[in-house]
Scaffold this motif. Structure first.
Motif, PDB file in Angstrom:
ATOM      1  N   ALA A  20     -19.585  26.225 -24.055  1.00  0.00           N
ATOM      2  CA  ALA A  20     -18.611  25.490 -23.279  1.00  0.00           C
ATOM      3  C   ALA A  20     -18.789  24.008 -23.383  1.00  0.00           C
ATOM      4  O   ALA A  20     -19.718  23.475 -22.898  1.00  0.00           O
ATOM      5  CB  ALA A  20     -18.701  25.862 -21.831  1.00  0.00           C
ATOM      6  N   LEU A  21     -17.925  23.350 -23.970  1.00  0.00           N
ATOM      7  CA  LEU A  21     -17.973  21.883 -24.054  1.00  0.00           C
ATOM      8  C   LEU A  21     -16.530  21.486 -23.962  1.00  0.00           C
ATOM      9  O   LEU A  21     -15.712  22.006 -24.649  1.00  0.00           O
ATOM     10  CB  LEU A  21     -18.561  21.506 -25.399  1.00  0.00           C
ATOM     11  CG  LEU A  21     -19.050  20.095 -25.572  1.00  0.00           C
ATOM     12  CD1 LEU A  21     -20.201  19.778 -24.696  1.00  0.00           C
ATOM     13  CD2 LEU A  21     -19.409  19.827 -26.984  1.00  0.00           C
ATOM     14  N   GLY A 331     -19.492  22.911 -19.422  1.00  0.00           N
ATOM     15  CA  GLY A 331     -18.917  22.791 -20.754  1.00  0.00           C
ATOM     16  C   GLY A 331     -18.421  21.400 -21.028  1.00  0.00           C
ATOM     17  O   GLY A 331     -18.523  20.512 -20.196  1.00  0.00           O
ATOM     18  N   GLY A 332     -17.853  21.201 -22.214  1.00  0.00           N
ATOM     19  CA  GLY A 332     -17.360  19.894 -22.590  1.00  0.00           C
ATOM     20  C   GLY A 332     -16.943  19.879 -24.029  1.00  0.00           C
ATOM     21  O   GLY A 332     -16.673  20.918 -24.630  1.00  0.00           O
ATOM     22  N   GLY A 340     -19.163  12.447 -26.000  1.00  0.00           N
ATOM     23  CA  GLY A 340     -18.311  13.517 -25.500  1.00  0.00           C
ATOM     24  C   GLY A 340     -18.158  13.474 -24.004  1.00  0.00           C
ATOM     25  O   GLY A 340     -18.619  12.558 -23.333  1.00  0.00           O
ATOM     26  N   GLU A 341     -17.485  14.491 -23.500  1.00  0.00           N
ATOM     27  CA  GLU A 341     -17.184  14.637 -22.078  1.00  0.00           C
ATOM     28  C   GLU A 341     -17.781  15.957 -21.623  1.00  0.00           C
ATOM     29  O   GLU A 341     -17.649  16.959 -22.326  1.00  0.00           O
ATOM     30  CB  GLU A 341     -15.664  14.658 -21.891  1.00  0.00           C
ATOM     31  CG  GLU A 341     -15.232  14.654 -20.463  1.00  0.00           C
ATOM     32  CD  GLU A 341     -15.060  13.253 -19.907  1.00  0.00           C
ATOM     33  OE1 GLU A 341     -15.348  12.292 -20.642  1.00  0.00           O
ATOM     34  OE2 GLU A 341     -14.651  13.132 -18.756  1.00  0.00           O
ATOM     35  N   THR A 342     -18.454  15.974 -20.483  1.00  0.00           N
ATOM     36  CA  THR A 342     -19.107  17.199 -20.037  1.00  0.00           C
ATOM     37  C   THR A 342     -18.824  17.452 -18.560  1.00  0.00           C
ATOM     38  O   THR A 342     -18.695  16.519 -17.775  1.00  0.00           O
ATOM     39  CB  THR A 342     -20.627  17.130 -20.281  1.00  0.00           C
ATOM     40  OG1 THR A 342     -20.864  16.789 -21.639  1.00  0.00           O
ATOM     41  CG2 THR A 342     -21.290  18.458 -20.007  1.00  0.00           C
ATOM     42  N   PHE A 343     -18.724  18.738 -18.199  1.00  0.00           N
ATOM     43  CA  PHE A 343     -18.404  19.164 -16.840  1.00  0.00           C
ATOM     44  C   PHE A 343     -19.557  19.994 -16.273  1.00  0.00           C
ATOM     45  O   PHE A 343     -20.194  20.754 -17.003  1.00  0.00           O
ATOM     46  CB  PHE A 343     -17.112  19.980 -16.834  1.00  0.00           C
ATOM     47  CG  PHE A 343     -15.910  19.178 -17.256  1.00  0.00           C
ATOM     48  CD1 PHE A 343     -15.061  18.626 -16.315  1.00  0.00           C
ATOM     49  CD2 PHE A 343     -15.636  18.969 -18.598  1.00  0.00           C
ATOM     50  CE1 PHE A 343     -13.955  17.874 -16.690  1.00  0.00           C
ATOM     51  CE2 PHE A 343     -14.537  18.226 -18.998  1.00  0.00           C
ATOM     52  CZ  PHE A 343     -13.693  17.671 -18.037  1.00  0.00           C
ATOM     53  N   PHE A 344     -19.783  19.867 -14.976  1.00  0.00           N
ATOM     54  CA  PHE A 344     -20.926  20.499 -14.318  1.00  0.00           C
ATOM     55  C   PHE A 344     -20.504  21.200 -13.035  1.00  0.00           C
ATOM     56  O   PHE A 344     -19.701  20.677 -12.251  1.00  0.00           O
ATOM     57  CB  PHE A 344     -21.989  19.438 -13.974  1.00  0.00           C
ATOM     58  CG  PHE A 344     -22.562  18.741 -15.162  1.00  0.00           C
ATOM     59  CD1 PHE A 344     -23.748  19.177 -15.744  1.00  0.00           C
ATOM     60  CD2 PHE A 344     -21.917  17.657 -15.731  1.00  0.00           C
ATOM     61  CE1 PHE A 344     -24.275  18.540 -16.863  1.00  0.00           C
ATOM     62  CE2 PHE A 344     -22.429  17.009 -16.842  1.00  0.00           C
ATOM     63  CZ  PHE A 344     -23.613  17.451 -17.413  1.00  0.00           C
TER      64      PHE A 344
END
Length: 359
Positions: A20-21, A331-332, A340-344
């Motif tokens: 997941a990214l 993910g991200g 990049g962009e990442t979510f938590f």
């Protein structure tokens, strides 16, 4: 999260069953806002302290505010307001008041419209208090009819939303901290926790939805799934079954570890650090809260959005600020060479839902 010992070498990537990214390339612009004249001097605060003040103020003031963020350079909490009375209350609390156009209710309404009309795989949106808008991102897979549909919904929201294009692709990562492996993939341990006096650890839910039994990097079985939530949320709880150390610490991959003593809420503008088994330790800034990501595997909401890079295998790893646990890597998009962009997943929600405590 250190669960046995701090490894001295980066483990090899194992074929990932889920990864997941999410989208890279989101940028933020300064909102068209103003500050009240002759405002009192705001207090100098650490990011965790600012987060506590923000939580209290936003709860007490309700619809009178429009979100808050941390000005890391000035070390001030900035609270978006819509009237003079609220501004004075904010200033008395030691924060900086800033007048904006849109209420949180209006931005929440925009998010509702997006959920109803634009839940398209490869998209995400998050409330950004810095721009006073909902920032919508479409990854490289959104084109044709999907892009036209998304653009129509965003255009209909006027100034309450803006649309960005990402060159990456939204995907969950499988491939704080140390590597945990199972049949079909590798993820990262998030935080060691305790429930009923027994040791467990938290990781990503998209990891535990695919893998049920976990081993450490040496191949020794260390635990089995106790609870898993994905999509919707993205956290999983694993009960230790092997005899291994499980300190409340995050592996820094330099021969040392960061002790974790408490959990906290993220604040936009807060400087944070991520540890994961693929790319090890990287830092960045919280750029959005309550983010929604439409993975091809399903939609996850309520996430923390950051500009910290990550790659497959970092899923489930630790996001922290000093000794404060903040989140679990969901993910991200992008990578740690190009960014990049990442979510938590917020760790406070995971702790509450699983009935666990850090330890």
């Amino acid at each position: 999260m250190k669960h046995r010992r701090i490894p001295l070498r980066r483990p090899a990537v194992v074929g990932a069953g889920i990864a997941a990214l999410v989208a890279a390339g989101v940028t933020f612009q300064t909102a068209n806002a103003s500050e009240p004249a002759q405002a009192p001097t705001a207090r100098t605060l650490s990011a965790p302290a600012a987060g506590k003040v923000a939580s209290t103020l936003l709860k007490d003031l309700g619809s009178g505010t429009a979100g808050a963020y941390y000005d890391a350079r000035a070390r001030h909490l900035v609270v978006n307001v819509l009237d003079e009375d609220t501004a004075r209350t904010v200033e008395r609390a030691g924060a900086k008041a800033r007048f904006v156009e849109h209420t949180l209710a209006e931005l929440d309404g925009a998010r509702t419209a997006l959920a109803k009309g634009a839940t398209i795989p490869g998209t995400s949106w998050a409330t950004d208090p810095v721009t006073d808008k909902v920032v919508v991102t479409a990854d490289s897979t959104v084109s044709g009819a999907g892009w036209a549909k998304l653009s129509k919904v965003v255009d209909g929201l006027g100034g309450k939303a803006e649309l960005k294009r990402s060159r990456g692709k939204f995907k969950p990562f499988v491939a704080g901290g140390d590597a945990i492996t199972g049949s079909g993939g590798r993820c990262s341990l998030g935080f060691n926790v305790v429930k009923g006096g027994q040791p467990y650890f938290l990781t990503a839910g998209h990891c535990t939805s695919a893998i049920s039994t976990w081993s450490d990097s040496s191949g020794t079985v260390i635990g089995g799934n106790a609870q898993s939530e994905f999509p919707g949320n993205d956290f999983g709880l694993v009960k230790y079954t092997g005899s291994v150390d499980h300190p409340s610490a995050v592996d820094l991959y330099n021969g040392s570890a960061q002790q974790i003593t408490k959990a906290g809420e993220a604040t936009v503008g807060e400087k944070v650090t991520r540890s994961g088994s693929t790319t090890h330790v990287h830092s960045g800034t919280v750029t959005g809260l309550n983010a929604t990501v439409n993975y091809s595997e399903g939609t996850v909401s309520g996430l923390i959005q950051t500009d910290v890079c990550a790659e497959p295998g970092d899923s489930g790893g630790s996001l922290f600020d000093g000794d404060t646990a903040i989140g679990l890597t969901s993910g991200g998009s992008g990578d740690c060479a190009s960014g990049g962009e990442t979510f938590f997943q917020p760790v406070t929600e995971a702790l509450s839902a699983t009935g666990t405590q850090l330890g």
